[in-house]
Design a protein around this motif. Structure first.
Motif, mmCIF file in Angstrom:
data_model
loop_
_atom_site.group_PDB
_atom_site.id
_atom_site.type_symbol
_atom_site.label_atom_id
_atom_site.label_comp_id
_atom_site.label_asym_id
_atom_site.label_seq_id
_atom_site.Cartn_x
_atom_site.Cartn_y
_atom_site.Cartn_z
ATOM 1 N N VAL A 5 0.898 -1.074 0.071
ATOM 2 C CA VAL A 5 -0.098 0.035 0.130
ATOM 3 C C VAL A 5 0.784 1.219 0.047
ATOM 4 C CG1 VAL A 5 -1.884 1.230 1.377
ATOM 5 C CG2 VAL A 5 -1.678 -1.182 1.294
ATOM 6 N N ALA A 6 0.760 1.904 -1.132
ATOM 7 C CA ALA A 6 1.536 3.145 -0.935
ATOM 8 C C ALA A 6 1.066 4.306 -0.014
ATOM 9 C CB ALA A 6 1.439 3.978 -2.486
ATOM 10 N N ARG A 46 4.420 -0.364 5.295
ATOM 11 C CA ARG A 46 3.353 -1.066 4.405
ATOM 12 C C ARG A 46 3.610 -0.846 2.829
ATOM 13 N NH1 ARG A 46 3.328 -2.940 8.712
ATOM 14 N NH2 ARG A 46 1.828 -3.921 9.869
ATOM 15 N N GLY A 47 4.466 0.057 2.512
ATOM 16 C CA GLY A 47 4.724 0.453 1.193
ATOM 17 C C GLY A 47 5.544 1.663 0.891
ATOM 18 N N PRO A 48 5.769 2.289 -0.387
ATOM 19 C CA PRO A 48 6.561 3.245 -0.421
ATOM 20 C C PRO A 48 5.774 4.578 -0.003
ATOM 21 C CG PRO A 48 5.600 2.559 -2.251
ATOM 22 C CD PRO A 48 5.329 1.687 -1.476
ATOM 23 N N VAL A 49 6.553 5.514 0.601
ATOM 24 C CA VAL A 49 5.915 6.765 1.069
ATOM 25 C C VAL A 49 6.392 7.828 0.234
ATOM 26 C CG1 VAL A 49 5.873 8.503 2.914
ATOM 27 C CG2 VAL A 49 6.308 5.983 3.248
ATOM 28 N N PHE A 50 5.370 8.971 -0.152
ATOM 29 C CA PHE A 50 5.389 9.763 -0.944
ATOM 30 C C PHE A 50 4.878 11.241 -0.253
ATOM 31 C CE2 PHE A 50 4.730 6.013 -3.387
ATOM 32 C CZ PHE A 50 5.715 6.351 -4.656
ATOM 33 N N ASP A 113 -1.526 3.113 13.974
ATOM 34 C CA ASP A 113 -2.925 3.332 13.111
ATOM 35 C C ASP A 113 -2.624 3.174 11.682
ATOM 36 O OD1 ASP A 113 -3.837 4.247 15.704
ATOM 37 O OD2 ASP A 113 -3.440 6.258 15.095
ATOM 38 N N ILE A 114 -1.486 3.573 11.087
ATOM 39 C CA ILE A 114 -1.450 3.804 9.717
ATOM 40 C C ILE A 114 -1.277 1.933 9.282
ATOM 41 C CG2 ILE A 114 0.142 4.027 7.702
ATOM 42 C CD1 ILE A 114 0.904 6.910 9.113
ATOM 43 N N ALA A 115 -0.518 1.212 9.952
ATOM 44 C CA ALA A 115 -0.230 -0.176 9.907
ATOM 45 C C ALA A 115 -1.789 -0.758 10.015
ATOM 46 C CB ALA A 115 0.661 -0.824 10.959
ATOM 47 N N ALA A 116 -2.402 -0.492 11.018
ATOM 48 C CA ALA A 116 -3.809 -1.119 11.098
ATOM 49 C C ALA A 116 -4.879 -1.028 10.006
ATOM 50 C CB ALA A 116 -4.424 -0.893 12.337
#
Length: 201
Positions: A5-6, A46-50, A113-116
């Protein structure tokens, strides 16, 4: 790693209710708010960050210098939130099943929170919308599946994806994260209440 998940951290706004000061450069301890938001997104893993920049782009870029994040500039930031969402969608890698939209002015949202929220999306094989809720009320962040990208790219004005989500037939999963899902620092009072402060220099 399985499904990715980006994470798009939106940091383009003008923070008009703060006067001439950009709230994303306010401090939480020694850390600028935008850096705090980026750090939590990266730590979720969980994935790349922009990071989508706009207003005061150079200062925002400097505040997150050295972090493993891809910066993309929204030249139309004055037109509102939808332009930042469109900007983010243009750079999401093909191997990401969706994008988590994280507003950079929400200091109470943690890596947990972001991971959940991301994991709820992954567990449903990317076929759902996942949104954070505060005591049952929809808030942010939200994960949007790739199947909505073409419609999202048509959004206009200072609006998020809420109307589009409501109109689509894609199932919506709510993940309760409490007050964090609705707390942003739009005013000096809200900033102070969250434990942040405006640096003196």
């Amino acid at each position: 790693m399985g499904m990715k998940v980006a994470i798009a951290v939106l940091a383009a706004g003008r923070s008009t209710r703060m006067g001439s000061f950009n709230k994303l450069l306010s401090r939480f301890g020694e850390v600028p708010l935008v850096q705090l938001s980026i750090t939590q997104a990266i730590a979720a893993g969980r994935g790349p960050v922009f990071l989508v920049t706009g207003h005061m782009a150079d200062e925002i870029r400097e505040a997150i210098s050295g972090f493993p994040v891809t910066i993309v500039h929204n030249s139309e930031y004055a037109s509102g939130l939808s332009s930042s969402i469109r900007t983010a969608l243009r750079v999401i890698p093909d191997d990401c099943a969706g994008v988590l939209i994280h507003l950079a002015d929400m200091p109470l949202v943690t890596e947990i929170d972001i991971a959940a929220i991301s994991d709820a999306f992954i567990c449903n094989e990317g076929g759902v919308v996942v949104r954070a809720t505060a005591c049952g009320k929809p808030g942010n962040p939200v994960v949007l599946p790739r199947s909505l990208f073409s419609e999202l790219s048509l959004l206009e004005g200072d609006t998020g994806a809420r109307g589009l989500i409501a109109a689509s037939e894609i199932p919506v999963i709510d993940v309760e994260i409490g007050r964090a899902a609705s707390y942003d620092v739009d005013t000096p009072e809200a900033l102070e209440a969250a434990g942040g402060f405006r640096p003196s220099r």
